[in-house]
Design a protein around this motif. Structure first.
Motif, PDB file in Angstrom:
ATOM      1  N   ARG A  69       0.830  -1.212   0.000  1.00  0.00           N
ATOM      2  CA  ARG A  69       0.000   0.000   0.000  1.00  0.00           C
ATOM      3  C   ARG A  69       0.866   1.264   0.000  1.00  0.00           C
ATOM      4  N   GLY A  70       2.165   1.102   0.084  1.00  0.00           N
ATOM      5  CA  GLY A  70       3.051   2.261   0.135  1.00  0.00           C
ATOM      6  C   GLY A  70       3.194   2.846   1.515  1.00  0.00           C
ATOM      7  N   ASP A  71       2.774   2.104   2.544  1.00  0.00           N
ATOM      8  CA  ASP A  71       2.885   2.563   3.928  1.00  0.00           C
ATOM      9  C   ASP A  71       4.287   2.244   4.437  1.00  0.00           C
ATOM     10  N   ASN A  72       5.044   3.273   4.775  1.00  0.00           N
ATOM     11  CA  ASN A  72       6.424   3.091   5.223  1.00  0.00           C
ATOM     12  C   ASN A  72       6.596   3.216   6.731  1.00  0.00           C
ATOM     13  N   ALA A  73       5.520   3.032   7.490  1.00  0.00           N
ATOM     14  CA  ALA A  73       5.624   3.091   8.948  1.00  0.00           C
ATOM     15  C   ALA A  73       6.665   2.084   9.437  1.00  0.00           C
ATOM     16  N   PRO A  74       7.529   2.474  10.382  1.00  0.00           N
ATOM     17  CA  PRO A  74       8.529   1.533  10.905  1.00  0.00           C
ATOM     18  C   PRO A  74       7.866   0.315  11.535  1.00  0.00           C
ATOM     19  N   VAL A  75       8.454  -0.859  11.298  1.00  0.00           N
ATOM     20  CA  VAL A  75       7.908  -2.119  11.815  1.00  0.00           C
ATOM     21  C   VAL A  75       8.993  -2.867  12.574  1.00  0.00           C
ATOM     22  N   ILE A  76       8.668  -3.247  13.812  1.00  0.00           N
ATOM     23  CA  ILE A  76       9.520  -4.135  14.599  1.00  0.00           C
ATOM     24  C   ILE A  76       8.831  -5.489  14.665  1.00  0.00           C
ATOM     25  N   LEU A  77       9.475  -6.523  14.127  1.00  0.00           N
ATOM     26  CA  LEU A  77       8.912  -7.866  14.170  1.00  0.00           C
ATOM     27  C   LEU A  77       9.251  -8.543  15.494  1.00  0.00           C
ATOM     28  N   LEU A  78       8.289  -9.299  16.020  1.00  0.00           N
ATOM     29  CA  LEU A  78       8.523 -10.134  17.188  1.00  0.00           C
ATOM     30  C   LEU A  78       8.579 -11.581  16.707  1.00  0.00           C
ATOM     31  N   THR A  79       9.662 -12.281  17.003  1.00  0.00           N
ATOM     32  CA  THR A  79       9.833 -13.633  16.486  1.00  0.00           C
ATOM     33  C   THR A  79      10.255 -14.594  17.587  1.00  0.00           C
ATOM     34  N   ALA A  80      10.033 -15.881  17.322  1.00  0.00           N
ATOM     35  CA  ALA A  80      10.540 -16.919  18.218  1.00  0.00           C
ATOM     36  C   ALA A  80      12.007 -17.170  17.884  1.00  0.00           C
ATOM     37  N   ARG A  81      12.730 -17.734  18.828  1.00  0.00           N
ATOM     38  CA  ARG A  81      14.177 -17.908  18.675  1.00  0.00           C
ATOM     39  C   ARG A  81      14.535 -18.770  17.469  1.00  0.00           C
ATOM     40  N   THR A  82      13.668 -19.707  17.086  1.00  0.00           N
ATOM     41  CA  THR A  82      13.983 -20.653  16.007  1.00  0.00           C
ATOM     42  C   THR A  82      13.590 -20.143  14.624  1.00  0.00           C
ATOM     43  N   GLU A  83      12.997 -18.951  14.523  1.00  0.00           N
ATOM     44  CA  GLU A  83      12.436 -18.492  13.245  1.00  0.00           C
ATOM     45  C   GLU A  83      13.430 -17.652  12.442  1.00  0.00           C
ATOM     46  N   ILE A  84      14.641 -18.172  12.221  1.00  0.00           N
ATOM     47  CA  ILE A  84      15.652 -17.393  11.505  1.00  0.00           C
ATOM     48  C   ILE A  84      15.197 -17.072  10.089  1.00  0.00           C
ATOM     49  N   SER A  85      14.626 -18.050   9.400  1.00  0.00           N
ATOM     50  CA  SER A  85      14.190 -17.814   8.019  1.00  0.00           C
ATOM     51  C   SER A  85      13.076 -16.784   7.969  1.00  0.00           C
ATOM     52  N   ASP A  86      12.200 -16.791   8.964  1.00  0.00           N
ATOM     53  CA  ASP A  86      11.120 -15.801   8.998  1.00  0.00           C
ATOM     54  C   ASP A  86      11.669 -14.407   9.256  1.00  0.00           C
ATOM     55  N   ARG A  87      12.704 -14.314  10.093  1.00  0.00           N
ATOM     56  CA  ARG A  87      13.321 -13.018  10.343  1.00  0.00           C
ATOM     57  C   ARG A  87      13.922 -12.448   9.064  1.00  0.00           C
ATOM     58  N   VAL A  88      14.616 -13.303   8.328  1.00  0.00           N
ATOM     59  CA  VAL A  88      15.206 -12.874   7.056  1.00  0.00           C
ATOM     60  C   VAL A  88      14.112 -12.454   6.083  1.00  0.00           C
ATOM     61  N   ALA A  89      13.047 -13.253   6.001  1.00  0.00           N
ATOM     62  CA  ALA A  89      11.941 -12.922   5.100  1.00  0.00           C
ATOM     63  C   ALA A  89      11.301 -11.601   5.492  1.00  0.00           C
ATOM     64  N   GLY A  90      11.158 -11.376   6.795  1.00  0.00           N
ATOM     65  CA  GLY A  90      10.553 -10.127   7.271  1.00  0.00           C
ATOM     66  C   GLY A  90      11.375  -8.918   6.912  1.00  0.00           C
ATOM     67  N   LEU A  91      12.693  -9.023   7.087  1.00  0.00           N
ATOM     68  CA  LEU A  91      13.574  -7.914   6.728  1.00  0.00           C
ATOM     69  C   LEU A  91      13.537  -7.672   5.219  1.00  0.00           C
ATOM     70  N   ASP A  92      13.474  -8.751   4.440  1.00  0.00           N
ATOM     71  CA  ASP A  92      13.397  -8.605   2.985  1.00  0.00           C
ATOM     72  C   ASP A  92      12.084  -7.970   2.549  1.00  0.00           C
ATOM     73  N   LEU A  93      11.027  -8.177   3.331  1.00  0.00           N
ATOM     74  CA  LEU A  93       9.722  -7.590   3.001  1.00  0.00           C
ATOM     75  C   LEU A  93       9.616  -6.124   3.423  1.00  0.00           C
ATOM     76  N   GLY A  94      10.596  -5.650   4.196  1.00  0.00           N
ATOM     77  CA  GLY A  94      10.568  -4.240   4.574  1.00  0.00           C
ATOM     78  C   GLY A  94      10.463  -3.959   6.052  1.00  0.00           C
ATOM     79  N   ALA A  95      10.619  -4.990   6.903  1.00  0.00           N
ATOM     80  CA  ALA A  95      10.656  -4.735   8.346  1.00  0.00           C
ATOM     81  C   ALA A  95      11.919  -3.930   8.670  1.00  0.00           C
ATOM     82  N   ASP A  96      11.845  -3.110   9.693  1.00  0.00           N
ATOM     83  CA  ASP A  96      12.968  -2.249  10.063  1.00  0.00           C
ATOM     84  C   ASP A  96      13.846  -2.851  11.147  1.00  0.00           C
ATOM     85  N   ASP A  97      13.279  -3.761  11.939  1.00  0.00           N
ATOM     86  CA  ASP A  97      14.030  -4.344  13.048  1.00  0.00           C
ATOM     87  C   ASP A  97      13.272  -5.565  13.530  1.00  0.00           C
ATOM     88  N   TYR A  98      13.893  -6.359  14.388  1.00  0.00           N
ATOM     89  CA  TYR A  98      13.183  -7.480  14.985  1.00  0.00           C
ATOM     90  C   TYR A  98      13.702  -7.733  16.389  1.00  0.00           C
TER      91      TYR A  98
END
Length: 223
Positions: A69-98
């Motif tokens: 939608r073009g919304d650039n609001a900063p996003v902090i993802l909350l993840t479980a310790r084992t979700e390394i691939s999800d963290r990478v995917a989140g950062l690639d999708l535009g998350a700012d931090d986790y």
């Protein structure tokens, strides 16, 4: 800031919201991905704390739709310790931090402050209106270089009106900004806040005009 917390662990979401509200932020809490997607599309946010594992729609899908939608609001993802691939995917999708659960509230606050400073650098950290200056990073109002004592809830009203300067802001919008969406607070709760804030600002060339039945508007008093 208006911070949206999307977390299906209700005790954790409540703890985060209490901490952020205690620091003067408006905090909206959602527990379902689809509800969060619809809410963010309509209401927006200054910053989003977003869990990846959500019912209804994953946090990654919410993030994907947000950026589409073009919304650039900063996003902090909350993840479980084992979700390394999800963290990478989140950062690639535009998350700012986790943050990896479990985490300390102090660290979450520090990351929010860092993203807030980054946003302020992009949009300008200090704004001037009349004889006042507002430092968004420090959340401080000054008059002629001297700090103006503005209580937390009145400051939230001022921020909301300043962001929509020159436009009428309804009582429900102000109430949501000060107390958070869904808070058990009547819209009339903002009336005494506006009244006290109006008196503080008047001597500095800034007025809060009332549009009867519609809301309030911040404007500079002509000299």
């Amino acid at each position: 800031m208006r911070i949206v917390i999307v977390e299906d662990n209700e005790p954790l979401a409540k703890a985060i919201s209490y901490r952020l509200r205690d620091r003067g932020h408006a905090a909206d809490v959602l527990h379902d991905g689809k509800e969060a997607d619809a809410f963010l599309a309509q209401e927006g946010a200054d910053l989003i704390v977003l869990d990846i594992n959500l019912p209804g729609m994953t946090g990654l899908d919410v993030l994907r739709d947000l950026r589409a939608r073009g919304d650039n609001a900063p996003v902090i993802l909350l993840t479980a310790r084992t979700e390394i691939s999800d963290r990478v995917a989140g950062l690639d999708l535009g998350a700012d931090d986790y943050l990896v659960k479990p985490f300390e509230m102090d660290e979450l606050e520090a990351r929010i402050r860092a993203l807030s400073r980054r946003r302020d650098l992009e949009f300008g950290a200090v704004e001037t209106i009349g004889g006042l200056s507002f430092d968004r990073t420090a959340r401080q109002v000054t008059a002629n270089g001297s700090p103006l004592d503005v209580p937390r809830k009145e400051l939230a009203v001022f921020e909301c009106l300043l962001e929509r300067r020159g436009r009428i802001v309804s009582k429900p919008v102000l109430t949501d900004h000060v107390y958070g969406v869904g808070a058990d607070v009547d819209d009339t709760a903002v009336e005494p806040l506006v009244s006290r804030l109006r008196r503080r600002l008047a001597e500095h060339g800034v007025a809060i005009k009332t549009a009867r039945g519609l809301g309030y508007m911040l404007e500079v008093v002509p000299t």
